[in-house]
Write an enzyme that holds these catalytic residues in place. Structure first.
Site, short mmCIF file in Angstrom:
data_model
loop_
_atom_site.label_atom_id
_atom_site.label_comp_id
_atom_site.label_asym_id
_atom_site.label_seq_id
_atom_site.Cartn_x
_atom_site.Cartn_y
_atom_site.Cartn_z
N LYS A 25 0.86 -1.18 0.00
CA LYS A 25 0.00 0.00 0.00
C LYS A 25 0.89 1.23 0.00
CE LYS A 25 -3.53 2.33 2.76
NZ LYS A 25 -4.49 2.17 3.86
N LYS A 53 -2.18 -1.57 -3.88
CA LYS A 53 -3.02 -0.38 -3.83
C LYS A 53 -2.17 0.88 -3.89
CE LYS A 53 -5.93 2.00 -0.57
NZ LYS A 53 -6.30 2.09 0.81
C1 PBG Z 1 -7.12 3.26 5.37
C2 PBG Z 1 -7.55 3.28 3.95
C3 PBG Z 1 -7.42 4.31 3.02
C4 PBG Z 1 -7.98 3.84 1.82
C5 PBG Z 1 -8.44 2.57 2.08
N1 PBG Z 1 -8.14 2.22 3.39
C6 PBG Z 1 -6.94 5.69 3.16
C7 PBG Z 1 -5.56 5.98 3.49
O1 PBG Z 1 -4.71 5.11 3.64
O2 PBG Z 1 -5.31 7.16 3.63
C8 PBG Z 1 -8.06 4.59 0.54
C9 PBG Z 1 -9.04 4.07 -0.45
C10 PBG Z 1 -9.33 4.99 -1.57
O3 PBG Z 1 -8.68 6.01 -1.80
O4 PBG Z 1 -10.28 4.66 -2.30
N2 PBG Z 1 -8.15 2.92 6.24
#
Ligand code: PBG
Length: 327
Positions: free
Chosen positions: A196, A249
């Site tokens: 991520k 992601k």
């Molecule tokens: C964290 C989380 C995020 C997203 C999914 N889970 C936000 C982040 O890490 O700031 C982002 C998903 C998206 O942008 O569609 N709980």
């Protein structure tokens, strides 16, 4: 191998009938997961401004949304919660009667066939907006693990089919696995947000989930967009810690990472086509600059072609309709 003029690759492109036979990648709604934002309160169905078509919904309005997802043959939903109160320890993330826990119960009772996946993180629940406990201006990795584990167990107890830790704390998959097993939930799989990245493309989500950090940013725990070797190390560690499925992601700016993870690991792989990726397409389509249907189907095909088995996407409902030849 014969060359031109014996070989003519255009022969395989001349009609849709033949193109279909030669097609290497296929999209289907059963590969999609639709993210849902469940909020506190009653009668709420609040549009998320930068994400046209997406809403924050309260529990009593969740059924409309989920019914549509089920009817379209979409595999499942990924749940995010917007709690009534936030505090330093993100207490509502692991509350027995928290919004996500209640949403899981509600959905599983009526749509047992849908896969209910829960995002296991603290950022929507902490008053500072970081993904873990903050100590001395920094997110304390090890103190956060215990809270993530509690959150995952509470989701699994409510009936979640899959839990997805997304805080990017070291050791989070092992902590969640150990806690699930200790609670007797050996059979709940973990979808690890393994690679991520610290991405600008989460911007609209943070508005939707009310989870923007109040100070600093997430680069101290999420990955540097410049790195792929480190992504493979992240994935490898999560596999060792007991991940059942993997995730990369965002998706579109990281197709190379998806392809490499696919090549090296046998676990099912999900790609998260995140909020900003959705907003860009929506904005251009609204201006008449892109054909939304063709653009979305092309992008989702690209994510599959790179190697994703599952696509988490806000386009899921539209794409499912288009694949059925509607709309
Ligand atoms: C964290 C989380 C995020 C997203 C999914 N889970 C936000 C982040 O890490 O700031 C982002 C998903 C998206 O942008 O569609 N709980």
């Amino acid at each position: 191998m014969a060359e031109f003029p014996v070989t003519r690759l255009r022969r395989l492109r001349r009609s849709e009938a033949v193109r279909r036979l030669a097609r290497e990648t296929h999209l289907a709604p059963e590969q999609f997961v639709y993210p849902l934002f469940v909020t506190h309160g009653h009668g709420v169905r609040r549009p998320i401004e930068p994400m046209p078509g997406a809403f924050q919904v309260s529990l009593d309005r969740l059924a409309e949304e989920v019914q549509e997802v089920a009817e379209l043959g979409i595999a499942g939903v990924l749940l995010f919660g917007i709690p009534e109160r936030k505090d330093a320890a993100g207490t509502d993330a692991y509350a027995e009667r928290g919004v996500v826990q209640e949403a899981v119960r509600l959905i599983k009772a009526r749509w047992p066939q849908l896969a209910v996946v829960t995002d296991v993180c603290l950022c929507e629940y902490t008053d500072h907006g970081h993904c873990g406990v903050v100590r001395g201006g920094d997110v304390d990795n090890d103190a956060t693990l215990e809270l993530l584990a509690r959150t995952a167990v509470s989701h699994a107890r409510a009936g979640a089919d899959v839990v997805a830790p997304s805080a990017m704390m070291d050791g989070q998959v092992a902590a969640v696995r150990t806690a699930l097993d200790a609670a007797g939930m050996h059979d709940t799989p973990i979808l690890a947000y393994a690679a991520k990245y610290a991405s600008a493309f989460y911007g609209p989500f943070r508005a939707a989930a009310e989870s923007a950090p109040k100070f600093g940013d997430r680069r101290g725990y999420q990955m540097d967009p410049a790195n792929t070797r480190m992504a493979l190390r992240e994935v490898e560690l999560d596999v060792q810690e007991g991940a059942d499925m993997l995730m990369v992601k965002p998706a579109l700016a990281y197709l190379d990472v998806i392809a490499q993870v696919r090549q090296r690991f046998a676990l099912p792989l999900a790609a998260y086509n995140v909020s900003g990726e959705y907003s860009m397409v929506k904005a251009a389509a609204r201006n008449g600059w892109l054909d939304e249907r063709r653009t979305v189907l092309e992008l989702l095909t690209a994510i599959k072609r790179a190697g994703a088995d599952v696509i988490i996407t806000y386009h899921a409902k539209d794409a499912a309709r288009w694949l059925k030849g509607e709309g």
